[in-house]
Design an enzyme around this catalytic site. Structure first.
Site, PDB file in Angstrom:
ATOM      1  N   CYS A   1       0.818  -1.208   0.000  1.00 34.83           N
ATOM      2  CA  CYS A   1       0.000   0.000   0.000  1.00 34.83           C
ATOM      3  C   CYS A   1       0.857   1.266   0.000  1.00 34.83           C
ATOM      4  O   CYS A   1       1.956   1.281   0.530  1.00 34.83           O
ATOM      5  CB  CYS A   1      -0.874   0.042   1.240  1.00 34.83           C
ATOM      6  SG  CYS A   1      -1.804  -1.452   1.495  1.00 34.83           S
TER       7      CYS A   1
ATOM      8  N   ARG B   1       5.163  -0.306  -6.044  1.00 26.55           N
ATOM      9  CA  ARG B   1       5.137  -1.086  -4.801  1.00 26.55           C
ATOM     10  C   ARG B   1       4.134  -2.228  -4.880  1.00 26.55           C
ATOM     11  O   ARG B   1       4.159  -3.125  -4.046  1.00 26.55           O
ATOM     12  CB  ARG B   1       4.750  -0.173  -3.632  1.00 26.55           C
ATOM     13  CG  ARG B   1       5.779   0.915  -3.363  1.00 26.55           C
ATOM     14  CD  ARG B   1       5.184   2.023  -2.541  1.00 26.55           C
ATOM     15  NE  ARG B   1       4.966   1.656  -1.173  1.00 26.55           N
ATOM     16  CZ  ARG B   1       5.748   1.993  -0.160  1.00 26.55           C
ATOM     17  NH1 ARG B   1       6.820   2.695  -0.400  1.00 26.55           N
ATOM     18  NH2 ARG B   1       5.478   1.635   1.062  1.00 26.55           N
TER      19      ARG B   1
ATOM     20  N   TRP C   1      -2.998  -2.827  -1.367  1.00 28.37           N
ATOM     21  CA  TRP C   1      -2.652  -4.212  -1.670  1.00 28.37           C
ATOM     22  C   TRP C   1      -3.391  -5.021  -0.627  1.00 28.37           C
ATOM     23  O   TRP C   1      -3.100  -4.935   0.569  1.00 28.37           O
ATOM     24  CB  TRP C   1      -1.139  -4.402  -1.562  1.00 28.37           C
ATOM     25  CG  TRP C   1      -0.635  -5.706  -2.095  1.00 28.37           C
ATOM     26  CD1 TRP C   1      -0.333  -6.009  -3.387  1.00 28.37           C
ATOM     27  CD2 TRP C   1      -0.340  -6.888  -1.333  1.00 28.37           C
ATOM     28  NE1 TRP C   1       0.120  -7.297  -3.476  1.00 28.37           N
ATOM     29  CE2 TRP C   1       0.129  -7.853  -2.242  1.00 28.37           C
ATOM     30  CE3 TRP C   1      -0.423  -7.212   0.024  1.00 28.37           C
ATOM     31  CZ2 TRP C   1       0.507  -9.131  -1.844  1.00 28.37           C
ATOM     32  CZ3 TRP C   1      -0.047  -8.482   0.417  1.00 28.37           C
ATOM     33  CH2 TRP C   1       0.413  -9.433  -0.518  1.00 28.37           C
TER      34      TRP C   1
ATOM     35  N   ASN D   1      -2.012   2.304   5.748  1.00 28.14           N
ATOM     36  CA  ASN D   1      -1.128   1.204   5.327  1.00 28.14           C
ATOM     37  C   ASN D   1      -0.814   0.396   6.559  1.00 28.14           C
ATOM     38  O   ASN D   1      -0.575   0.968   7.632  1.00 28.14           O
ATOM     39  CB  ASN D   1       0.226   1.729   4.829  1.00 28.14           C
ATOM     40  CG  ASN D   1       0.114   2.434   3.509  1.00 28.14           C
ATOM     41  OD1 ASN D   1      -0.924   2.416   2.878  1.00 28.14           O
ATOM     42  ND2 ASN D   1       1.209   3.061   3.107  1.00 28.14           N
ATOM     43  N   GLY D   2      -0.728  -0.921   6.403  1.00 25.03           N
ATOM     44  CA  GLY D   2      -0.343  -1.758   7.537  1.00 25.03           C
ATOM     45  C   GLY D   2      -1.457  -2.715   7.908  1.00 25.03           C
ATOM     46  O   GLY D   2      -2.431  -2.881   7.170  1.00 25.03           O
TER      47      GLY D   2
ATOM     48  N   GLU E   1      18.015 -17.986  -7.659  1.00 26.37           N
ATOM     49  CA  GLU E   1      17.640 -16.621  -8.012  1.00 26.37           C
ATOM     50  C   GLU E   1      17.080 -16.565  -9.444  1.00 26.37           C
ATOM     51  O   GLU E   1      16.091 -15.873  -9.705  1.00 26.37           O
ATOM     52  CB  GLU E   1      18.850 -15.689  -7.845  1.00 26.37           C
ATOM     53  CG  GLU E   1      18.663 -14.271  -8.327  1.00 26.37           C
ATOM     54  CD  GLU E   1      17.489 -13.530  -7.676  1.00 26.37           C
ATOM     55  OE1 GLU E   1      16.907 -14.015  -6.700  1.00 26.37           O
ATOM     56  OE2 GLU E   1      17.143 -12.451  -8.198  1.00 26.37           O
TER      57      GLU E   1
ATOM     58  N   LYS F   1      13.373 -15.229 -10.431  1.00 27.50           N
ATOM     59  CA  LYS F   1      13.171 -14.148 -11.414  1.00 27.50           C
ATOM     60  C   LYS F   1      12.183 -14.601 -12.482  1.00 27.50           C
ATOM     61  O   LYS F   1      11.260 -13.889 -12.833  1.00 27.50           O
ATOM     62  CB  LYS F   1      14.513 -13.847 -12.076  1.00 27.50           C
ATOM     63  CG  LYS F   1      15.183 -12.576 -12.100  1.00 27.50           C
ATOM     64  CD  LYS F   1      15.095 -11.476 -11.160  1.00 27.50           C
ATOM     65  CE  LYS F   1      14.257 -11.518  -9.957  1.00 27.50           C
ATOM     66  NZ  LYS F   1      14.823 -11.077  -8.730  1.00 27.50           N
TER      67      LYS F   1
ATOM     68  N   GLU G   1       8.487 -15.072 -11.091  1.00 28.31           N
ATOM     69  CA  GLU G   1       7.720 -13.900 -10.655  1.00 28.31           C
ATOM     70  C   GLU G   1       7.243 -13.010 -11.798  1.00 28.31           C
ATOM     71  O   GLU G   1       6.206 -12.378 -11.678  1.00 28.31           O
ATOM     72  CB  GLU G   1       8.436 -13.102  -9.562  1.00 28.31           C
ATOM     73  CG  GLU G   1       9.650 -12.336  -9.969  1.00 28.31           C
ATOM     74  CD  GLU G   1      10.287 -11.591  -8.793  1.00 28.31           C
ATOM     75  OE1 GLU G   1       9.585 -11.105  -7.907  1.00 28.31           O
ATOM     76  OE2 GLU G   1      11.533 -11.504  -8.778  1.00 28.31           O
TER      77      GLU G   1
ATOM     78  N   HIS H   1      17.554 -37.362  -6.794  1.00 28.68           N
ATOM     79  CA  HIS H   1      16.880 -37.786  -5.563  1.00 28.68           C
ATOM     80  C   HIS H   1      15.393 -37.464  -5.597  1.00 28.68           C
ATOM     81  O   HIS H   1      14.743 -37.435  -4.555  1.00 28.68           O
ATOM     82  CB  HIS H   1      17.556 -37.147  -4.346  1.00 28.68           C
ATOM     83  CG  HIS H   1      18.985 -37.574  -4.194  1.00 28.68           C
ATOM     84  ND1 HIS H   1      19.345 -38.851  -3.845  1.00 28.68           N
ATOM     85  CD2 HIS H   1      20.150 -36.909  -4.421  1.00 28.68           C
ATOM     86  CE1 HIS H   1      20.666 -38.951  -3.831  1.00 28.68           C
ATOM     87  NE2 HIS H   1      21.172 -37.771  -4.181  1.00 28.68           N
TER      88      HIS H   1
ATOM     89  N   LYS I   1       6.377  -4.561  -4.334  1.00 28.54           N
ATOM     90  CA  LYS I   1       7.811  -4.285  -4.262  1.00 28.54           C
ATOM     91  C   LYS I   1       8.293  -4.292  -2.824  1.00 28.54           C
ATOM     92  O   LYS I   1       9.347  -4.814  -2.503  1.00 28.54           O
ATOM     93  CB  LYS I   1       8.090  -2.921  -4.901  1.00 28.54           C
ATOM     94  CG  LYS I   1       9.549  -2.515  -4.897  1.00 28.54           C
ATOM     95  CD  LYS I   1      10.348  -3.391  -5.833  1.00 28.54           C
ATOM     96  CE  LYS I   1      11.822  -3.050  -5.852  1.00 28.54           C
ATOM     97  NZ  LYS I   1      12.595  -4.130  -6.508  1.00 28.54           N
TER      98      LYS I   1
HETATM   99  O1  M6R Z   1      13.110  -5.314   0.026  1.00 25.38           O
HETATM  100  P1  M6R Z   1      13.612  -6.684   0.301  1.00 25.38           P
HETATM  101  O2  M6R Z   1      14.915  -6.961  -0.321  1.00 25.38           O
HETATM  102  O3  M6R Z   1      13.634  -7.017   1.775  1.00 25.38           O
HETATM  103  O4  M6R Z   1      12.541  -7.647  -0.353  1.00 25.38           O
HETATM  104  C1  M6R Z   1      12.605  -9.019  -0.183  1.00 25.38           C
HETATM  105  C2  M6R Z   1      11.760  -9.725  -1.219  1.00 25.38           C
HETATM  106  O5  M6R Z   1      10.419  -9.372  -1.072  1.00 25.38           O
HETATM  107  C3  M6R Z   1      12.222  -9.389  -2.641  1.00 25.38           C
HETATM  108  O6  M6R Z   1      13.556  -9.693  -2.832  1.00 25.38           O
HETATM  109  C4  M6R Z   1      11.371 -10.161  -3.666  1.00 25.38           C
HETATM  110  O7  M6R Z   1      11.657 -11.516  -3.591  1.00 25.38           O
HETATM  111  C5  M6R Z   1      11.644  -9.605  -5.066  1.00 25.38           C
HETATM  112  N1  M6R Z   1      10.402  -9.372  -5.728  1.00 25.38           N
HETATM  113  C6  M6R Z   1      12.429 -10.517  -5.909  1.00 25.38           C
HETATM  114  O8  M6R Z   1      12.620 -10.039  -7.189  1.00 25.38           O
END
Ligand code: M6R
Length: 600
Positions: A2, A27, A73, A99-100, A477, A481, A484, A500, A595
């Site tokens: 949010c 965000r 959100w 927010n929160g 990683e 990527k 997502e 395994h 984000k």
């Molecule tokens: O702001 P942060 O690095 O703490 O965020 C952690 C994760 O939410 C963030 O890395 C998320 O996995 C990304 N969308 C990955 O691309």
């Protein structure tokens, strides 16, 4: 997650609010709304979906110089118009954005709102209804606002307008970020400085459990108990152009391209006059005093932490554990005597990581945050901070923050070695420069990765990434990527682990991307590739110069073997980018994701 904006001044508020909300889009959100106050009263416009939908719903003839805005959100209640913010009290006098997450909202509703018919499923509406109940009971608005906030358990950043007072925005925060922006003849509120950079670059940071009454030419900060607090504004070190896409079609592509420059910027930020990497004495001392490092992080930052463990142990000789933030707090391992907790977080706001920070601070342990955002919650609350100097990362998929995190962790590892009088066995200043050049070569080879993405991912529902040693961490990683932003089912595996169980999933044409940058396991990972190709997989080997063999689809320029993740990840970020692009996905704002994940 949010976002909040607010404006009180002389100009028309709606465009300033909408522009601000657009800057917060990155965000992640699923509905948006604004509340405007003028002589006719309060006008609320809110819509499910994108800000463009909200813009279409706004009555352009409404002119107001006071207003609040919100991107939501969903947490409590589905993402629909009713649950979108702002929420209003029963009489419509108070209009509020939040927010929160309020943990005790059901208890509060039962205790204070027995006779009130709620219009939404949100925890937020409880707040605004309680304020009205207290005012109806005879309290002044400011006192009712402070009393309500003091009854809330959980996290909040709040902005409220009162239909009977066009001269004030009521603002408060606890655990969720919120800033007050200072202008001439106007003031603003924003959950992120970026939202209001176009109108001001001076901001006042708010601390937890503070309340602010913001008028056109005055900002009054106080505690929940009503004691006045004095705090000077700071100048945001952000340039409005840092947050523009420029000629790039997507922020993600721009941010991938910025990586070599970020590594060079980091080098100059942390080099002393003689050109040697030098972190602050405090940080050095904290590492030296610790017998074990515990890295706490989430998502991509967690993956950077895994690489960091390798660096800290191999170069710095410091035993290091890496933990997923959301697990650690509920499943704490047996800790060493003198631990140092390192929180890695691009945003510095991740609630899961912050929960651990609060917990370990209570236990009296030392803490260090590695973040891209100066003044962020994790930075403020930890004993020490190392900044990533990556510039704003807007795309939800993290790229330049990941490589910056690894570079900073390498610096920390070298500092740890030097502090202990151990030879780090790496000329990090030189090797990072070489890595930056290699990254440049790779960002310049976009067509290769675009072609590979077409060849391997055009018609697939799944994809595997495999690696051994540090390449396994990069495989994790790469898979994150890809999933997502492309929504392709993707998994990263340790090459030797496939047999395994996971190898059962390999069938004719399953894409398997193998990363081969490590001499000591080069033979092993190639055997794993043979195992999967024998079962029909379509393999794509990405290897490092010197280890490459005929048929490898991409050969990375050679870099120091401790720093290979900095280069091997670049083509894999591009691989994900082009896969998402070809599928017509919203690359920068993938579905369901935010984000900055500010709820646990
Ligand atoms: O702001 P942060 O690095 O703490 O965020 C952690 C994760 O939410 C963030 O890395 C998320 O996995 C990304 N969308 C990955 O691309």
């Amino acid at each position: 997650m949010c976002g909040i904006v607010g404006y009180i001044g002389e100009q028309d508020a709606k465009d300033i609010l909408i522009e601000g909300l657009k800057k917060l889009e990155y965000r992640g959100y699923d509905s948006a709304g604004i509340g405007l106050l003028n002589d006719d009263g309060v006008h609320v416009f809110k819509e499910k979906g994108r800000i463009s939908a909200l813009e279409a719903a706004i009555d352009r003839s409404v002119h107001a110089t006071v207003g609040i805005g919100h991107t939501r959100w969903a947490t409590h209640g589905e993402p629909n118009r009713e649950n979108a913010h702002p929420h209003q009290s029963a009489s419509g006098r108070f209009t509020l954005v939040h927010n929160g997450v309020i943990d005790n909202y059901e208890k509060l509703r039962n205790e204070y709102l027995a006779g009130v018919q709620l219009k939404s499923d949100t925890d937020t509406e409880v707040i605004v209804q309680m304020i009205e109940v207290f005012v109806k009971d005879g309290m002044a608005v400011e006192a009712a606002f402070r009393k309500t906030l003091s009854l809330l358990h959980g996290s909040y950043a709040i902005a409220m307008i009162d239909a009977e007072n066009p001269d004030a925005l009521f603002v408060g925060k606890n655990k969720s970020p919120l800033l007050v922006g200072v202008g001439a003849g106007f003031n603003v509120v924003a959950s992120d400085a970026m939202a209001m950079l176009k109108v001001t670059d001076r901001f006042i940071e708010l601390l937890d459990e503070e309340v602010v009454i913001v008028s056109r030419d005055h900002i009054r900060i106080m505690t929940l108990a009503g004691e006045t607090v004095e705090r000077a504004p700071f100048k945001a070190e952000l340039d409005a152009s840092d947050i523009e896409k420029g000629t790039y079609p997507h922020y993600m592509l721009k941010e991938i391209d910025e990586q070599p420059a970020v590594i060079r910027r980091l080098l100059s930020a942390y080099q002393d006059e003689s050109g040697h990497i030098r972190l602050s004495d405090d940080v050095r001392q904290a590492v030296l005093a610790s017998d074990r490092i515990y890295i706490i992080a989430a998502g991509t930052s967690y993956h950077a932490g895994l690489v960091g463990k390798q660096l800290l142990e191999n170069i710095g000789k410091v035993p290091t554990e890496v933990h997923i933030a959301s697990e650690f707090g509920y499943n704490m391992p047996l800790l060493s005597k003198n631990p140092l907790f390192i929180f890695i977080s691009q945003s510095g706001e991740t609630a899961d990581s912050r929960a651990v920070l609060v917990q370990v601070k209570k236990l009296g342990f030392r803490t260090l945050t590695i973040t891209n955002v100066p003044g962020s919650t994790l930075s403020r609350e930890a004993d020490h901070t190392l900044l990533l100097h990556a510039g704003p990362e807007i795309a939800v998929a993290s790229t330049k923050a990941y490589t910056a995190q690894i570079a900073v962790l390498a610096m920390l590892a070298v500092e740890a070695a030097r502090a202990k009088g151990i030879d780090p066995n790496i000329d990090l200043e030189k090797e990072l420069s070489i890595a930056a050049n290699a990254m440049q070569t790779l960002v310049d080879q976009k067509e290769t990765m675009e072609a590979l993405a077409k060849e391997y991912l055009a018609a697939t529902r799944n994809c595997f990434f495999i690696g051994r040693a540090v390449d396994y961490y990069v495989a994790l990683e790469a898979a994150l990527k890809l999933k997502e932003i492309s929504y392709i089912q993707a998994e990263g595996f340790a090459g030797g682990e496939l047999k395994h169980g996971t190898i059962a999933l390999i069938e004719e044409g399953t894409p398997v991307v193998a990363i081969a940058t490590q001499f000591h396991v080069n033979g092993n990972i190639r055997s794993n590739v043979k195992e999967v190709t024998a079962r029909g997989a379509k393999a794509c080997i990405i290897s490092m110069e010197g280890l490459n063999e005929e048929g490898d689809r991409l050969v990375l320029p050679e870099v120091h073997d401790a720093l290979t993740p900095l280069v091997s990840v670049v083509p894999l970020q591009l691989f994900a980018y082009y896969a998402a692009l070809h599928r017509g996905n919203d690359v920068d704002k993938p579905r369901n994701l935010a984000k900055s994940v500010t709820v646990e």
